[in-house]
Design a protein around this motif. Sequence first.
Motif, PDB file in Angstrom:
ATOM      1  N   ARG A   1      -6.608   5.179   4.383  1.00  0.00           N
ATOM      2  CA  ARG A   1      -6.152   3.788   4.334  1.00  0.00           C
ATOM      3  C   ARG A   1      -6.895   3.021   3.232  1.00  0.00           C
ATOM      4  NH1 ARG A   1      -7.125   2.653   9.389  1.00  0.00           N
ATOM      5  NH2 ARG A   1      -5.097   3.456  10.061  1.00  0.00           N
ATOM      6  N   ASN A   2      -8.204   3.216   3.157  1.00  0.00           N
ATOM      7  CA  ASN A   2      -8.990   2.535   2.125  1.00  0.00           C
ATOM      8  C   ASN A   2      -8.668   3.065   0.730  1.00  0.00           C
ATOM      9  OD1 ASN A   2     -10.338   0.939   4.022  1.00  0.00           O
ATOM     10  ND2 ASN A   2     -11.965   2.445   4.314  1.00  0.00           N
ATOM     11  N   LEU A   3      -8.481   4.380   0.642  1.00  0.00           N
ATOM     12  CA  LEU A   3      -8.155   4.987  -0.645  1.00  0.00           C
ATOM     13  C   LEU A   3      -6.831   4.466  -1.182  1.00  0.00           C
ATOM     14  CD1 LEU A   3      -8.937   7.388  -2.673  1.00  0.00           C
ATOM     15  CD2 LEU A   3      -7.225   8.687  -1.399  1.00  0.00           C
ATOM     16  N   ILE A   4      -5.838   4.432  -0.334  1.00  0.00           N
ATOM     17  CA  ILE A   4      -4.511   3.974  -0.764  1.00  0.00           C
ATOM     18  C   ILE A   4      -4.543   2.515  -1.173  1.00  0.00           C
ATOM     19  CG2 ILE A   4      -2.181   3.497   0.089  1.00  0.00           C
ATOM     20  CD1 ILE A   4      -2.494   6.093   1.782  1.00  0.00           C
ATOM     21  N   SER A   5      -5.261   1.708  -0.416  1.00  0.00           N
ATOM     22  CA  SER A   5      -5.379   0.286  -0.760  1.00  0.00           C
ATOM     23  C   SER A   5      -6.004   0.108  -2.144  1.00  0.00           C
ATOM     24  CB  SER A   5      -6.222  -0.435   0.296  1.00  0.00           C
ATOM     25  OG  SER A   5      -6.424  -1.792  -0.055  1.00  0.00           O
ATOM     26  N   ALA A   6      -7.075   0.843  -2.408  1.00  0.00           N
ATOM     27  CA  ALA A   6      -7.731   0.744  -3.714  1.00  0.00           C
ATOM     28  C   ALA A   6      -6.834   1.285  -4.820  1.00  0.00           C
ATOM     29  CB  ALA A   6      -9.055   1.513  -3.680  1.00  0.00           C
ATOM     30  N   ALA A   7      -6.088   2.357  -4.533  1.00  0.00           N
ATOM     31  CA  ALA A   7      -5.197   2.945  -5.537  1.00  0.00           C
ATOM     32  C   ALA A   7      -4.066   1.987  -5.895  1.00  0.00           C
ATOM     33  CB  ALA A   7      -4.642   4.265  -5.023  1.00  0.00           C
TER      34      ALA A   7
ATOM     35  N   VAL B   1      -2.447  11.332   7.577  1.00  0.00           N
ATOM     36  CA  VAL B   1      -2.758  10.994   6.183  1.00  0.00           C
ATOM     37  C   VAL B   1      -1.566  11.320   5.279  1.00  0.00           C
ATOM     38  CG1 VAL B   1      -4.239  11.531   4.210  1.00  0.00           C
ATOM     39  CG2 VAL B   1      -5.239  11.262   6.480  1.00  0.00           C
ATOM     40  N   GLU B   2      -0.933  12.461   5.511  1.00  0.00           N
ATOM     41  CA  GLU B   2       0.264  12.799   4.738  1.00  0.00           C
ATOM     42  C   GLU B   2       1.291  11.671   4.812  1.00  0.00           C
ATOM     43  OE1 GLU B   2       0.411  17.705   5.196  1.00  0.00           O
ATOM     44  OE2 GLU B   2       2.060  16.455   5.888  1.00  0.00           O
ATOM     45  N   ARG B   3       1.535  11.186   6.016  1.00  0.00           N
ATOM     46  CA  ARG B   3       2.546  10.132   6.190  1.00  0.00           C
ATOM     47  C   ARG B   3       2.116   8.832   5.518  1.00  0.00           C
ATOM     48  NH1 ARG B   3       2.940  12.440  11.595  1.00  0.00           N
ATOM     49  NH2 ARG B   3       1.554  10.811  12.350  1.00  0.00           N
ATOM     50  N   GLN B   4       0.828   8.510   5.584  1.00  0.00           N
ATOM     51  CA  GLN B   4       0.342   7.318   4.888  1.00  0.00           C
ATOM     52  C   GLN B   4       0.619   7.406   3.394  1.00  0.00           C
ATOM     53  OE1 GLN B   4      -3.459   5.379   5.668  1.00  0.00           O
ATOM     54  NE2 GLN B   4      -3.823   6.843   7.311  1.00  0.00           N
ATOM     55  N   ILE B   5       0.347   8.577   2.830  1.00  0.00           N
ATOM     56  CA  ILE B   5       0.539   8.766   1.390  1.00  0.00           C
ATOM     57  C   ILE B   5       2.022   8.679   1.024  1.00  0.00           C
ATOM     58  CG2 ILE B   5       0.375  10.504  -0.451  1.00  0.00           C
ATOM     59  CD1 ILE B   5      -2.326  11.334   0.838  1.00  0.00           C
ATOM     60  N   GLU B   6       2.875   9.285   1.847  1.00  0.00           N
ATOM     61  CA  GLU B   6       4.313   9.247   1.593  1.00  0.00           C
ATOM     62  C   GLU B   6       4.844   7.807   1.607  1.00  0.00           C
ATOM     63  OE1 GLU B   6       6.075  11.781   4.499  1.00  0.00           O
ATOM     64  OE2 GLU B   6       4.896  13.521   3.869  1.00  0.00           O
ATOM     65  N   ASP B   7       4.255   6.973   2.461  1.00  0.00           N
ATOM     66  CA  ASP B   7       4.721   5.593   2.607  1.00  0.00           C
ATOM     67  C   ASP B   7       3.953   4.606   1.729  1.00  0.00           C
ATOM     68  OD1 ASP B   7       6.467   6.538   4.529  1.00  0.00           O
ATOM     69  OD2 ASP B   7       5.152   6.042   6.215  1.00  0.00           O
ATOM     70  N   SER B   8       3.092   5.116   0.860  1.00  0.00           N
ATOM     71  CA  SER B   8       2.176   4.248   0.109  1.00  0.00           C
ATOM     72  C   SER B   8       2.845   3.470  -1.017  1.00  0.00           C
ATOM     73  CB  SER B   8       1.044   5.092  -0.489  1.00  0.00           C
ATOM     74  OG  SER B   8       1.555   5.981  -1.488  1.00  0.00           O
ATOM     75  N   GLY B   9       3.998   3.938  -1.481  1.00  0.00           N
ATOM     76  CA  GLY B   9       4.607   3.313  -2.650  1.00  0.00           C
ATOM     77  C   GLY B   9       4.064   3.850  -3.955  1.00  0.00           C
ATOM     78  N   ILE B  10       3.124   4.799  -3.873  1.00  0.00           N
ATOM     79  CA  ILE B  10       2.538   5.438  -5.053  1.00  0.00           C
ATOM     80  C   ILE B  10       3.207   6.811  -5.221  1.00  0.00           C
ATOM     81  CG2 ILE B  10       0.391   6.342  -6.071  1.00  0.00           C
ATOM     82  CD1 ILE B  10      -1.103   4.401  -4.164  1.00  0.00           C
ATOM     83  N   GLY B  11       3.413   7.223  -6.465  1.00  0.00           N
ATOM     84  CA  GLY B  11       3.916   8.566  -6.692  1.00  0.00           C
ATOM     85  C   GLY B  11       2.953   9.580  -6.084  1.00  0.00           C
ATOM     86  N   TRP B  12       3.479  10.565  -5.345  1.00  0.00           N
ATOM     87  CA  TRP B  12       2.580  11.445  -4.594  1.00  0.00           C
ATOM     88  C   TRP B  12       3.023  12.901  -4.662  1.00  0.00           C
ATOM     89  CZ3 TRP B  12       4.621  14.139  -0.383  1.00  0.00           C
ATOM     90  CH2 TRP B  12       5.866  13.699   0.071  1.00  0.00           C
ATOM     91  N   THR B  13       2.023  13.763  -4.452  1.00  0.00           N
ATOM     92  CA  THR B  13       2.235  15.198  -4.328  1.00  0.00           C
ATOM     93  C   THR B  13       1.330  15.704  -3.218  1.00  0.00           C
ATOM     94  OG1 THR B  13       2.700  15.432  -6.699  1.00  0.00           O
ATOM     95  CG2 THR B  13       2.140  17.444  -5.479  1.00  0.00           C
ATOM     96  N   THR B  14       1.870  16.472  -2.282  1.00  0.00           N
ATOM     97  CA  THR B  14       1.070  17.046  -1.195  1.00  0.00           C
ATOM     98  C   THR B  14       1.221  18.562  -1.208  1.00  0.00           C
ATOM     99  OG1 THR B  14       1.174  15.113   0.247  1.00  0.00           O
ATOM    100  CG2 THR B  14       0.782  17.225   1.300  1.00  0.00           C
TER     101      THR B  14
END
Length: 250
Positions: free
Chosen positions: A75-81, A111-124
């Motif tokens: 959560r903190n990582l995504i916010s900062a990103a 965490v996977e779901r957080q990243i998918e919903d982050s609005g940032i381009g992602w790769t898992t």
Amino acid sequence: MSTILVTGATGTLGKPLTKLLRDAGHDVRAMSRRSDWWAGDLLTGAGLGQAMSGADVVVHCATAPRKGADVEAARNLISAARKAKVGHLVYISIVGVDVVPLGYYRAKHDVERQIEDSGIGWTTLRTTQFHDLVVQTLQALAKPPVMLIPKDARTQPIAVEEVAARLAELAQGEPLGRVDDMGGPEVFTLRELAEKYLAATGRQRRIVEVPLAGKTYQGFVRGGHLAPERAVGKGTFEEYLEQHVTKSAP
């Protein structure tokens, strides 16, 4: 070349990944709580903004077994990103996090779901267990004179260097979403791995297979954490033992 931030850069996976990216000519920010280069605490957020500023890509390798730690860190990582307008977030996960109901796996899936919903381009990327984790487990099981092994449990160990190489490749490309899983070259029962470990270390232990109860154990028995159809790894468990495990004194 890109500016790439690697979390958990001092860990088992982070070290070889950081080296590969640097060797490829990228500006790599190796971040951990104890890093001499980019100190950052994912749980408190301290140092995250500075480490993230100007980064093009973030590869998230940091993890912690403590309940809730991985979810809060993400959560903190995504916010900062988001604030730093990072273009690509790469995440290393585990095969079966959506199948085996282990608490640590559930956190990784969250965490996977957080990243998918982050609005940032992602790769898992999901992989099976690293060789060193399997050996650490066997070391613990071999401490008593009788080695108690969960009956019918299997695993598919993979070389961490191969996972690092794949992550480095992904970090240097465009966001791809969920990519194909990576599994080690062979699936073994834990008994088979225990026998190989004992032979490599020169130890004598009686092996007893014990049936366990619970949904998590059944998930492992069913092989939810395996990827036999994606057995793309090359480095074998025997090779790892030869290189990293020495025989004990008689």
